[in-house]
Design a protein around this motif. Structure first.
Motif, short mmCIF file in Angstrom:
data_model
loop_
_atom_site.label_atom_id
_atom_site.label_comp_id
_atom_site.label_asym_id
_atom_site.label_seq_id
_atom_site.Cartn_x
_atom_site.Cartn_y
_atom_site.Cartn_z
N ARG B 78 39.50 35.96 42.91
CA ARG B 78 38.71 37.18 42.91
C ARG B 78 38.60 37.80 41.52
N ASP B 79 39.56 37.46 40.62
CA ASP B 79 39.55 38.08 39.29
C ASP B 79 38.64 37.39 38.28
N ILE B 80 38.13 36.23 38.68
CA ILE B 80 37.20 35.55 37.75
C ILE B 80 35.86 36.29 37.78
N PRO B 81 35.42 36.86 36.65
CA PRO B 81 34.16 37.61 36.68
C PRO B 81 32.95 36.69 36.92
N ILE B 82 32.05 37.17 37.75
CA ILE B 82 30.82 36.41 38.04
C ILE B 82 29.64 37.20 37.50
N ILE B 83 28.80 36.53 36.70
CA ILE B 83 27.56 37.16 36.25
C ILE B 83 26.42 36.53 37.05
N ALA B 84 25.68 37.38 37.75
CA ALA B 84 24.59 36.87 38.60
C ALA B 84 23.35 36.66 37.76
#
Lengths: 480, 127
Positions: B78-84
């Motif tokens: 959950r801590d891995i940032p996702i850029i949409a």
């Protein structure tokens, strides 16, 4: 926000048509590209092929696919522009056209000479204007952004914000939507109406419940929005992107000014020697301005005023100048009209060429017609001279056709478009042997004239100093 | 200020665009691994632990929205940032991406310098 996306098909077709010159430039062997960059060229071409395939076989998902391929084309074109556009003038012109049709930032004017705007460095610090009526919000923004190295100035009302914008160089503005007095939407509207403030990126701040108004602001030109309470990461990212956008804009402005200066320089330097359409042509392909030249066949015209030196000795200098100017003005107009290039004015002599920088099939014929028109115009020049109490002039003209080196000759500091070669010297010798009011053309020119257009006199053989073979010449009497 | 260069997982089903973005990210100094659908993306997030995920939202097998929500629900990743990555035209996609747990979003066609900034900000914030 581009309206093109509403009609991706039309957009894609426009991209395909603007890619044609690019494909032509890379398909011809004039552009040699080394690996690994040639893989980018191939990938770009593949993207273009995919676009035409998608246009030919529309499906439900065609818009999504088109958007992806267009994005890929844009990416490859940007990379190629960063890497090799400068090395290949042909690509330097076609890539910006392709990029602007893909909807990217570089303007079409990029095609001209100059250094393209450099890629901005990451995470630059900037001057941020925070506009919010709540002191605790201004304090929070100021703290978060100062820590990241930005300079933060703040305003507590729309009125104050507009005042600060005018007096301070602001990179990005954070604008609260709800404020007493002038609200955020009104400040935005005033900025967009103001020429100097229009480009400053604006990020709207508001609560979640005001989404409708935020959308209205984005339609009115706001760049982005943030919802309260702030997410610090988002705030930083928005600010960085805004600064980046502003930097790009500033660089583009600088670059545009540089281009305008270049254009003014080209017009000033070449306007004297070349007709307007040839100056336009140079502006379109400025790599032609590099020093150096190429071998080409031109028809050379040399004319001078008979006995001018002794005439000049008996007149006051101001009269000599006005006599010459009237004469040159009339002759220049005729030569430009005939699409000749004036290489030089030497005292009272005019040296002009037909066939450089642009070669046409009828160069010799136009040159002879031009000479006849010049001879005819002497009557009007002399009538004007008589009115001003100046003596009548007579001229002689020589024409010769041969291969010369045409190009920008000189040093980096001082260069001019001109021609050099044996044929130039021969023309000068022929001119020395022409009689008063005579147009004398060399055999080389005569051979290239169409039959039955001109009346020529008896051939005359000329022996000139420094030239081994005799030169066969013909006087031109007039049109048939 | 330095840019942190880490491994990025790029999730994109369109091959042409995926190759282009990979090449550009690598040129910018990032190391890139790729996935072509949402299910593989979740799998790779678990196994490879990238510093950041760039995710197209319109994906086969499992779309980006679902993948984001599932990533948010998994304490491991959950801590891995996702850029949409969302389509330019769809303004509401932005809000939706943030709601699904994305750290940020970028629009397509990608404004690359801006994307690099967003990537750097998201990685920095996550350290």
């Amino acid at each position: 926000m581009s309206t093109d996306i509403d009609q991706p098909g039309a957009w894609a077709r426009r991209i395909l048509s603007s890619a044609e010159p690019f494909l032509a430039a890379t398909t011809r062997p004039t552009v040699a590209i080394e690996p690994p960059t040639d893989a980018d060229v191939l990938a770009l071409k593949e993207g273009l092929t995919r676009i035409s395939e998608l246009l030919d076989t529309p499906s439900s998902d065609v818009n999504h696919d088109l958007l992806n391929v267009i994005g890929a084309i844009r990416g490859y074109a940007e990379m190629l522009q960063e890497d090799i556009a400068l090395l290949h003038p042909a690509l330097g012109q076609t890539l910006p056209a392709l990029l602007s049709s893909v909807g990217s930032t570089p303007p079409a004017a990029d095609a001209l000479v100059g250094t393209p705007p450099p890629v901005p460095t990451q995470k630059e610090a900037g001057v941020i204007l925070a506009v919010d009526d709540m002191p605790e919000n201004r304090e929070l923004i100021s703290r978060l952004l100062s820590r990241a190295g930005h300079t933060v100035i703040s305003a507590e009302s729309g009125e104050e914000a507009l005042e600060l914008l005018e007096t301070r160089g602001v990179d990005v503005m954070l604008l609260d939507l709800m404020m007493p007095g002038i609200g955020g939407a009104e400040v935005l509207k005033k900025m967009k109406e103001h020429e100097g403030l229009r480009a400053t990126p604006v990020i709207m701040i508001s609560g979640r419940q005001d989404m409708d108004q935020i959308i209205t602001c984005i339609q009115a030109g706001a760049d982005d929005y943030l919802l309260k309470p702030f997410n610090p990461v988002l705030l930083q990212a928005r600010i960085s992107a805004g600064i980046e956008r502003k930097r790009w804009h500033d660089r583009e402005e600088d670059y545009r000014h540089q281009l305008e200066r270049n254009e003014r320089f080209i017009r000033r330097t070449f306007g004297r020697y070349l007709s307007d359409d040839i100056v336009e042509q140079l502006l379109e392909a400025p790599e032609g301005l590099e020093l150096g030249g190429d071998l080409r066949e031109v028809t050379i015209m040399m004319s001078d005023i008979c006995g001018f030196t002794s005439l000049a000795e008996h007149l006051p200098p101001t009269q000599v100048v006005s006599l010459l100017n009237r004469y040159f003005e009339a002759m220049t107009a005729i030569i430009f009209e005939a699409e000749g290039t004036i290489d030089e004015f030497l005292g009272d002599a005019i040296l002009a060429v037909f066939g450089a920088p642009r070669r046409l099939d009828d160069d010799p014929e136009r040159a002879v017609r031009c000479a006849l028109a010049m001879r005819e115009a002497m009557e009007a020049v002399n009538a004007a001279n008589a009115l001003a109490d100046l003596p009548a002039l007579s001229q002689r003209i020589a024409l010769n056709t041969g291969t010369v080196i045409a190009g920008n000759i000189g040093s980096e500091q001082r260069a001019k478009y001109g021609c050099v070669g044996h044929a130039m010297n021969v023309t000068s010798r022929i001119e020395g042997q022409a009689a008063v009011n005579e147009i004398l053309i060399a055999e080389a020119t005569r051979q290239l004239l169409p039959d039955g257009v001109f009346r020529l006199g008896e051939p005359r053989e000329i022996f000139a100093k420094g030239i081994e073979d005799s030169i066969l010449t013909y006087p031109v009497l007039g049109l048939r | 200020m330095t840019v942190t260069l880490r491994r990025i997982l790029l999730v994109e089903d369109n091959e042409v665009n995926r190759n282009m973005l990979t090449r550009r990210l690598e040129r910018a100094g990032h190391s890139v691994i790729t996935a072509a659908d949402g299910a593989i993306a979740l799998d790779m997030m678990l196994k490879e632990r990238p510093a950041l995920v760039l995710m197209d939202m319109n994906l086969p097998v499992k779309d980006g929205w679902t993948a984001c929500r599932e990533a948010q629900a998994d304490p491991e990743i959950r801590d891995i940032p996702i850029i949409a990555l969302t389509a330019h035209a769809m303004e509401e996609d932005r809000a939706r991406a943030l709601e699904a747990g994305c750290a940020d979003f970028a629009t397509k066609p990608v404004d690359f310098p801006a994307l690099l900034t967003v990537i750097a900000a998201a990685i920095d914030a996550n350290i």
